[in-house]
Structure formats: structure tokens, C-alpha cells
Design an enzyme around this catalytic site. Structure first.
Site, PDB file in Angstrom:
ATOM      1  CG  HIS A   1     -64.509 -44.714 -28.105  1.00  0.00           C
ATOM      2  ND1 HIS A   1     -65.713 -44.246 -27.849  1.00  0.00           N
ATOM      3  CD2 HIS A   1     -64.041 -45.275 -27.038  1.00  0.00           C
ATOM      4  CE1 HIS A   1     -65.951 -44.762 -26.554  1.00  0.00           C
ATOM      5  NE2 HIS A   1     -64.938 -45.355 -26.001  1.00  0.00           N
ATOM      6  CD  GLU A   2     -60.644 -47.262 -26.971  1.00  0.00           C
ATOM      7  OE1 GLU A   2     -60.401 -46.785 -25.819  1.00  0.00           O
ATOM      8  OE2 GLU A   2     -61.574 -47.813 -26.919  1.00  0.00           O
TER       9      GLU A   2
ATOM     10  CG  HIS B   1     -60.818 -37.373 -19.853  1.00  0.00           C
ATOM     11  ND1 HIS B   1     -61.772 -38.128 -19.228  1.00  0.00           N
ATOM     12  CD2 HIS B   1     -60.912 -36.430 -18.907  1.00  0.00           C
ATOM     13  CE1 HIS B   1     -62.392 -37.677 -18.198  1.00  0.00           C
ATOM     14  NE2 HIS B   1     -61.751 -36.735 -18.020  1.00  0.00           N
TER      15      HIS B   1
END
Length: 672
Positions: free
Chosen positions: A461-462, A468
Site C-alpha cells: 500500500h505505502e 505516485h
């Protein structure tokens, strides 16, 4: 002597000079950054030339270069490796930085220049990205009160300053409660615990200078303790301490702080002409209105509650069989849910955990990024801010893209949770500036360090957030990386979790810590079949928190937030054996700053999109489809906030999604 934070950074990749700086350097450097910013904004406002995008908007993008550089380092360290000096400086700087921000947005001459450019925008031949930056700059000023006059403007400045102080205090109180509480465990207390939990508890005791093992309030320790300890009395004691963070009375109690924050937020919204803080906060988000948020949450709430209540009946029967005469309690749920998981799926955490070595999972996240986006990760031997931190250079086709830092282990100086941030963001206004991206987690140390499956999902997730940032390719820093709508920012992170579930990824990287053998196919299949196990519980505790957050901000501020919390939970008929994931006194997402205030729903809003987005890869029959990966990067990961979030998603998928994929992904479609 020259402050190393203000001198040119001649380190590799212009990394912060961690080895040459001290806590005493940060205060003067932050003050210097504000002074340089004040001078820059004053010069822009007083420029005798007619306002233009170049001499106003682009000049503003450059104005805070020093402050951004220093703050990017300081606030990363304050969260990941706190010291008393850093905490004191945070408290000192919170009102000063708020006042500085208000000085800028209250500058009428500066706002007048922005308005002039805005009114002339159709005749300025601006690029699409420049139009977006202009719109966001103007909107930011208006929403900060630039159009207010006199007493209203002065009061808004006071409100924002007080909110900054309160948010900092809320976070520091929470860290203090987490740091100060522990429960000693004798060898007899640890009977029935798997070896990995015992080892983690002993390591925590050593870190706390205790003679033996301890349970702390760190999730990576307390959750497995609640899952496996047969000692119901100790589970209750640990659970109640965990859920009482911020509500223990004394100097670290957050309840009065939450009350004041909510009142001030309501006043802030009213000063700006909004009926409620929720209406103000949600206006620029994808959701747009409190009604849209509530509609989504309730569509998920009912099937989730149905599933949770059905599960509660099973767990209650198991507890009764163990001789428990009273009702199932919150400190019982994880213990009996773990036993039931073994029964239903022949899946035992102690059997799984050796296959999820941290180092192998890091390799897995890198390998997926390589197959999808062509990224390469090379370890770096450079100075970092803590011995636990690891560094990599990120390249593609030999070109430098980013420095990535991984800070994975729990320690008492680190706030709880997991997050991604940037010490430096990508931009290209004055030449290409590549980011320094940090992933911070709170995993238990070990040799080797082993993760739960949920921990591995957190890691992915991180890293989705990190991608991004790393792949950002815009001109202006204000819209780079994760500078997007709050209910869009979780899309890349939640989407990337799906690649952990790809069978071929598990087959390659889920290898046993002792034997080195790959996870047996039968075990892997059982793991994936159990992916939605206990999802009623997980969804209920999350949605309840999101609904309480919304209720706090949609309407008049509650005189007693704890009473309002109780009323909401009663109205939605919260199952008694489940509590909110984040009760008000430790709801840092909402009260340690206003990033997720009236916005905790955004994880679910993004999940609607991430479930639908990964379905695109499933429809192709290839989770690493090159064309779709390229489209994902070009449409979402590289674009930052350069376009409206709905436009970005539609560019990738061709349409906006409904809630159906989310319910299916959580295994709640049958309960709907």
C-alpha cells in the site's frame, strides 16, 4: 558557522545532510525559510509589471523553496524519529507557520494579481497544466479567506493558528500515550503464544529496558497478541489500553482538544460562507457533498453489518464452548476469529508468517514495479536519519528517477501507523528535480523480520503511494505526486495492494524463512480463498469511523464529541463486539491536522476505483499487461493533480465505477 540546512547540499543526489545537522539547526532554518518567503511574496505583490502567469503564479511556485526544503526534512523526522527537541519545535512552529500562511493569503495586493490573471485566463494561451495550477492557486486563496475583510479576516487567521497548535498537541499526546504504556509479560503469561509473538514481545521489552517481554500499543505487537493469547484477562487489559489512547486523563487527554477543534472548524467554515465544515471540506473533492459520502458509506454499511453479525454468532458459540458465560467482547473477536480461520480455511498465522519475510516482500514490490513500469532499484550506501533506514536509487533505462527510503521497524520515537511522504517533491519549473520518497512502517524487528499478510499488504500500500511520487512528471511542484484530491490519493496505494495477491508473485517471493522453499501451492490457494475472511469486521470498524467523522463535521459542532460518537454508533446499530477502528481521542487522521477531517471516507471512495481498476487487468487476463500499465502511468501515476481526478480516472478506465466491484472484492456482494 553556516547552518548545514541552509548551505548547498553537496551530498549524493542532494540528499539532506543528515550527518552534519542537529536539532538546533531546524528552528533557525525554518525561520530563515519564512523570511525568504516573505521577501519573495512581497516582491511579487509589489511588482510594477502587469500581472502575468510568469511573474505571479510561477514566481509563487518558487517563493518557498528554502522553507519547503527544510520543512520536508524536519516534519519527516518529527514523525518517524521524534525527540523532545523536535516535539518542542513542532509546538513552537505550528502557530508561526500558520500565521505565515495567513500572511500570504491575506495579502490583498497578491490576491488582486491572481484575480487579474484569473479574469484574463481565456486570453493568455496557457497550457492545460498552467490553467489547472492557476485555478488551484486561486481556489486555495479563496478557501483560505483571501476575499474576507476586516474582523472576519483577522478572526480566521486566529482560528487557523489555534487549529495548528491543537493538531500538533493532539498528535504529541497520542505519541506519548503509545510510548508510555506497556504490559510486562512473564513466561507463564506467554503460554500459548506463537514463537514469533514471544520474540517480538521480548524485543519490545529490550527496547523499553524491561527485564523481560512486554506488550506495547504498537499494532504489529498488540494485534497478534489479541489474536493468539488464551489469557482473556490480559487480552482485555491490553485491548482497553489500546482503545483508551488519548483518553486517560491528565496532560495527554485529547477529548477537550477534539471538542475545541470541531468548534473552530465550524467557525472557520461559517466565516467562509459554508453551512458546515463538511460542506467546505468536501467541495473540492470527488465526492463533492456530505450526502454523496453518506450514500456510499451506507451502501457498504448494511451488507457489512449483516456479515459481521453472522460472524459474531459463530464466534459467540466458540466463546461459550470455552466456558465464557457473558457476551462476546471486543477483546475476544480477534482471538476467536483466528481460531475460526484455522477451522474454515486450514490457515494458521504461525504457518503463514515464515513465508512473508520483509526482505522478500520488498523484493516483490520492486519486482512488480519493474514488470509494470520498468523501474530498477539499486541499494545506496548513503547517510540516512536512523540506522534502521534503508535507501535505494530508482532508475529507468539508466535515468535517475528518485531516491527511495524505507523505514520499516517500530520504535518508541515513531508515531504509530504507516505512511508515505516526500522529503523533496518532483518538479520541472527550473530544470528537472527528482523526488526523495519515504515509506514509514511499524513492523516488528526480527532476524529475519517476518510480516503478517496484512503487514505485507501495508508494505505494498505505502509503496503504491511511493510510485505516485516517483513517477510524477509535471512542471509545478504544487501539483506533483500525491497532490491530488483527498478521495483520489488512496487509489494508487490501494490498487498496488492487488499485486501482492497475484499467484505468480506469491509463488516467487513468498519463500520460507528457514528452508527457502516456496509457499506450497495448496497453502497459497487457501490464503487467497481466505482473502475476504472476517471482512464484515474490518468493514464495520472502518465505516463506523468514517460515519462518525462525517457526523462530527456535517452540521453544528457537537458540544460533547464522545456523546455524539455514541449517538452515531447507536443510530447505525453498531455490533456490540466491534468498536470503531479509531475512537475520537486517538483519531489522528481527523484531529492531528485536517488532512482527513470529514474525509476518512476517502479510503473507501478510492477503493471503489481501485477494485474497478484492477478488474481492467483481470479482464485482460494478465496482471502485468504492458499496455494497461503504460495507460495507468500516463493517466494517473505521472499526472499528479494536473487534471481533475474524475477526468484522470476516466482517461484510464473510460468511465467512472460503481460500488459493485468494491462489494465483490470485499466478499460482501452476497450480503448486500
Amino acid at each position: 558557522m553556516t547552518n548545514p540546512l541552509l548551505a548547498p547540499w553537496t551530498t549524493p543526489f542532494e540528499m539532506p545532510p543528515f550527518g552534519g545537522m542537529s536539532d538546533e539547526d531546524f528552528g533557525p532554518a525554518l525561520e530563515q525559510g519564512m523570511e525568504e518567503g516573505r521577501a519573495a511574496y512581497a516582491a511579487i505583490a509589489a511588482n510594477p509589471e502587469p500581472p502575468s502567469f510568469d511573474n505571479t503564479i510561477e514566481a509563487m511556485e518558487r517563493a518557498d523553496a528554502t522553507l519547503d526544503r527544510v520543512a520536508g526534512v524536519f516534519y519527516n523526522l518529527a514523525g518517524a524519529d521524534s525527540t523532545p527537541a523536535r516535539e518542542a519545535l513542532q509546538r513552537e512552529m505550528a502557530p508561526k507557520l500558520s500565521a505565515y500562511s495567513s500572511e500570504i493569503t491575506n495579502n490583498k495586493a497578491l490576491f488582486s494579481r491572481i484575480e487579474t490573471i484569473w479574469n484574463q485566463r481565456d486570453n493568455l494561451d496557457l497550457t492545460e497544466e498552467q490553467q489547472r495550477v492557476l485555478m488551484l492557486t486561486r481556489r486555495g486563496f479563496v478557501r483560505a479567506g483571501a476575499a474576507l475583510e476586516g474582523a472576519a479576516a483577522e478572526r480566521l487567521t486566529e482560528v487557523k493558528s489555534r487549529l495548528a497548535t491543537l493538531g500538533t498537541q493532539f498528535a504529541q499526546n497520542l505519541l506519548a500515550d503509545e510510548r508510555n504504556w506497556f504490559m510486562d509479560l512473564s513466561e507463564a503469561d506467554m503460554e500459548g503464544l506463537p514463537d514469533f509473538v514471544k520474540d517480538t514481545a521480548r524485543a519490545a521489552g529490550k527496547e523499553r529496558d524491561r527485564p523481560g517481554a512486554v506488550v506495547t500499543l504498537n499494532r504489529s505487537l498488540i494485534v497478534p497478541f489479541l489474536q493468539f493469547s488464551p489469557r482473556r484477562d490480559l487480552r482485555e487489559k491490553a485491548y482497553e489500553a489500546w482503545t483508551a489512547r488519548g483518553a486517560n486523563g491528565g496532560e495527554t487527554d485529547n477529548r477537550d482538544i477534539a471538542t475545541e477543534i470541531l468548534k473552530l472548524r465550524e467557525e472557520r467554515a461559517n466565516l467562509l460562507g459554508y453551512d458546515s465544515f463538511a460542506a467546505y471540506k468536501l467541495e473540492p473533492e470527488m465526492a463533492g457533498t456530505p450526502e454523496a459520502v453518506r450514500d456510499l458509506l451506507m451502501k457498504v454499511w448494511e451488507p457489512a453489518k449483516t456479515a459481521a453479525l453472522a460472524d459474531a454468532e459463530h464466534l459467540s458459540r466458540m466463546a461459550t464452548a470455552d466456558g465464557i458465560t457473558g457476551p462476546l467482547e471486543p477483546w475476544d473477536w480477534r482471538y476467536y476469529a483466528e481460531k475460526r480461520r484455522v477451522e474454515l480455511h486450514d490457515l494458521d498465522e504461525t504457518e503463514l508468517k515464515p513465508f512473508f519475510q520483509l526482505d522478500r516482500m520488498i523484493e516483490a514490490q520492486f519486482a512488480c514495479a519493474n514488470r509494470l513500469f520498468g523501474l530498477e532499484f539499486a541499494p545506496l550506501d548513503i547517510e540516512v536519519y536512523h540506522p534502521d533506514v534503508r535507501a535505494w536509487e530508482v532508475t529507468r533505462d539508466g535515468k535517475h528517477l528518485a531516491v527511495f527510503l524505507g523505514d520499516y521497524f517500530a520504535r518508541s520515537s515513531k508515531r504509530s501507523g504507516a505512511w508515505c511522504s516526500a522529503m523533496r517533491s518532483q518538479s520541472a519549473l527550473d530544470g528537472e528535480v527528482r523526488p526523495i520518497v519515504v515509506n514509514v512502517c511499524n513492523f516488528a524487528k526480527g532476524d529475519p523480520a517476518l510480516l503478517s499478510y496484512d503487514d505485507a499488504r501495508t508494505l505494498f500500500h505505502e509503496f503504491g503511494h511511493a510510485l505516485h511520487q516517483m513517477l510524477s512528471d509535471v512542471t509545478y511542484q504544487s501539483i506533483s505526486g500525491t497532490s491530488v484530491a483527498r478521495d483520489f490519493v488512496e487509489l494508487p496505494s490501494q490498487l498496488y495492494e492487488h499485486w501482492l495477491e497475484v499467484p505468480e508473485v506469491l509463488a516467487e517471493f513468498a519463500t520460507h524463512a528457514e528452508t527457502g522453499e516456496a509457499m506450497p501451492e495448496a497453502l497459497r490457494d487457501r490464503l487467497l480463498r481466505a482473502a475476504t475472511y472476517d471482512m464484515g469486521f474490518a468493514t464495520v470498524e472502518y465505516v463506523a469511523s468514517a460515519l462518525v467523522d462525517l457526523a462530527f463535521h456535517d452540521g453544528p459542532a457537537p458540544a460533547d464529541p464522545m456523546q455524539r460518537q455514541a449517538e452515531v454508533l447507536e443510530t447505525i446499530e453498531m455490533p456490540r463486539a466491534i468498536r470503531m477502528r479509531h475512537a475520537t481521542p486517538h483519531f489522528a487522521h481527523v484531529f492531528a491536522g485536517d488532512g482527513y477531517s470529514s474525509g476518512y471516507y476517502s479510503y473507501m471512495w478510492s477503493e471503489v476505483m481501485d477494485a474497478d481498476a484492477f478488474a481492467a487487468f483481470e479482464e485482460k487476463g494478465d496482471p502485468f499487461d504492458a499496455e494497461l500499465a503504460r495507460k495507468l502511468e500516463e493517466s494517473i501515476l505521472s499526472t499528479g493533480g494536473s487534471r481533475d481526478a474524475a477526468e484522470l480516472y476516466t482517461a484510464f478506465r473510460g468511465r467512472l465505477p460503481g460500488v459493485e466491484a468494491l462489494l465483490k472484492g470485499r466478499g460482501l456482494d452476497d450480503a448486500a
